[in-house]
Design an enzyme around this catalytic site. Sequence first.
Site, short mmCIF file in Angstrom:
data_model
loop_
_atom_site.label_atom_id
_atom_site.label_comp_id
_atom_site.label_asym_id
_atom_site.label_seq_id
_atom_site.Cartn_x
_atom_site.Cartn_y
_atom_site.Cartn_z
N GLU B 62 0.82 -1.23 0.00
CA GLU B 62 0.00 0.00 0.00
C GLU B 62 0.85 1.27 0.00
O GLU B 62 0.51 2.26 -0.64
CB GLU B 62 -0.96 0.01 1.19
CG GLU B 62 -2.16 -0.90 1.03
CD GLU B 62 -1.87 -2.35 1.35
OE1 GLU B 62 -0.73 -2.67 1.75
OE2 GLU B 62 -2.79 -3.19 1.21
N HIS B 131 -12.62 -4.78 8.04
CA HIS B 131 -13.06 -4.48 6.67
C HIS B 131 -14.35 -3.67 6.66
O HIS B 131 -15.15 -3.78 5.74
CB HIS B 131 -13.27 -5.77 5.86
CG HIS B 131 -12.02 -6.52 5.53
ND1 HIS B 131 -11.25 -7.14 6.48
CD2 HIS B 131 -11.38 -6.72 4.35
CE1 HIS B 131 -10.20 -7.72 5.90
NE2 HIS B 131 -10.26 -7.48 4.61
#
Lengths: 324, 336
Positions: B62, B131
Amino acid sequence: MNREMKIGLLETMLKIRKAELQLAVMFKNGKIPSGAHLYEGEEAIAAGVCANLRTDDQITSTHRGHGHCIAKGMEPRRMMAEVCAKSTGCCSGKGGTMHMFDPSIGVMGTIGIVGGGMPIATGLGLAAKLQGTDRVAVSFFGDGASNNGAFHESLNMASLWKLPVIYVCENNQFATSVSVKRSTPIEDISVRAIGYGMSGVTVDGNKVDETYAAAADAVARARRGDGPTLIECKTYRIRGHFEGDDAIYRSKEEVQAARERDPIEYWKNVLLGDGTISEQDFIDLNEKIEQLIAQAAQFADESSYPTPEDALKLCGGNPSLLVK
Amino acid sequence: MADRRIRFVEALREGMRQEMERDASVFVMGEGVGPHGSCFKQTDGFCAQFGEDRCRDTPISEQAIAGAAVGAALAGMRPIADLMWIDFTTLATDQICNQAAKLRYMSDGQVNVPAVFRATTGRLKSNGAQHSGSWYSWYVNIPGLKVVVPSNPYDAKGLIISAIRDNGPVVYLEHKMLLNVKGEVPEESYTIPLGVAEVKKEGSDLTIVATGYEVTDTMKAAAMVEADGISVEVIDPRTLMPYDSDTILESVRKTGRLLVVDEGFRYCGYGSEIISMVVENAMECLKDRPRQFTAMHSTVPFSPPLEEYIMPSPVKIANEIRVVMGKSLEPEVAIR
């Protein structure tokens, strides 16, 4: 390397050295509002690497980035005025000692977060490739950054995509106060390149002919589309992490021993030895650069600070709520 | 084709595709954006149309995805970095918050970072604690970032096009429960300016500012309380930073009451900002204390009854509206 290039390397190193020593004096005299991370003793890396770059090649650098700016072509006075937080600095006083930019000469940022410039340089290389140019990107960083995720993510990505990026690790033996021996379980950081399937090499970072040659190889590899290189330049951080650092984590003898491997003395002696320059040539060059830096310091000192309202230019946020 | 109805994800995809067709400097990179076409098919077909150079699968890195987007943007490209889930952007926050957000300012305007950082946001049945984040207020707090949270397909397309064309970094967040929702979307390219709210429904008794999926919940709640004779005005800021304070203030000056409905958390959250802004600027117009109705301050649980308990819903919002209007004695949950 022809005569002109050899003298050019000496000139760049002298410019950096004298600018940094001048900034150290200005720091003591209260002319700099912050601390400063000086580059004394590491000049052969910036000079040797950047001598291989074109104006349109791009670099990212670190909190210790004054030398990279000069080596990439920034006028010392614009660098020094920025360190002194003046409106005439390369970022009009908004960036400061750790955040310098001049995209017109490829200085895409000295980045104050350790490792932070590495993914950005990776992206500069990606853009060069997507745009179909043979421009290259160089990321300067330290031994400290080589233990950060940014290093590993960047090298992996650049090697995977064969990006034209040169990762230059300035192993100056210290990440802030922590010796590389206390942070890194390997002798040569360049071996990490193997894990990413890319070229890696370790050179003496105090010998500008070695840094120049390694960078020449790496730049050629990048320009012909054969991907990135990791160059580890072993050197020593002569000064503390920042001006005013008591540096109790190392001995005076260790620092003295490092001083005796001075990169400028080394290169001067090479050029005297092979007849490139005479003693008088050196004295003349030295004097010329002393004058340049003295004028730059005067310029930085006499320039005005930015006006306070400039703080809110470009700041983002909600325009209607910004100023009440 | 004005009455064409397509899903949110199709509208988003169409907006990105039209920009990639228009401007060769636009490209997408991220985990799985390539032949797979992304987790929710946001980039379906891009590889075939634009090639893998411009629709670029990446390692799960990321920091490098976001950082390479910053670097590419500095060098004249217009990258769209797909970070997949907002929960994963924690791994990229140096590049988003310290680099993308600050480089233009620190350089005194010498460089621009025209990058879009996209991620899905919010709950989706039992996605679990890692999530289901709604963390946009973190990014709202960073000078130099723009933050976009579309609530419907039309806005998804118009706002992604504006985000791509913007010369600064934009965090663009797609609510997972909206991705398959259909709405009217013109086929031709169009933009919605960043920083302009939409009044979703006019009303006279109470202003509700709702974000993302909560616009849907709030519209349902507003319909429920009509039977109680309560007229609600619903405002969707669409862009959370910069946000359209003028439209919100104008509405509160009319209704005299304010409720903010948000899936994010309340402490230093988006609702806190809106209430603070209204109190600072229009205290004299308020007939009652402003309130916010948010997800409870809890890690998002997995089990459906637990997750439903901490999240807003139309019924809960309707009850909160009755509380604000003095038509119910007890708030559903006194302390959230």
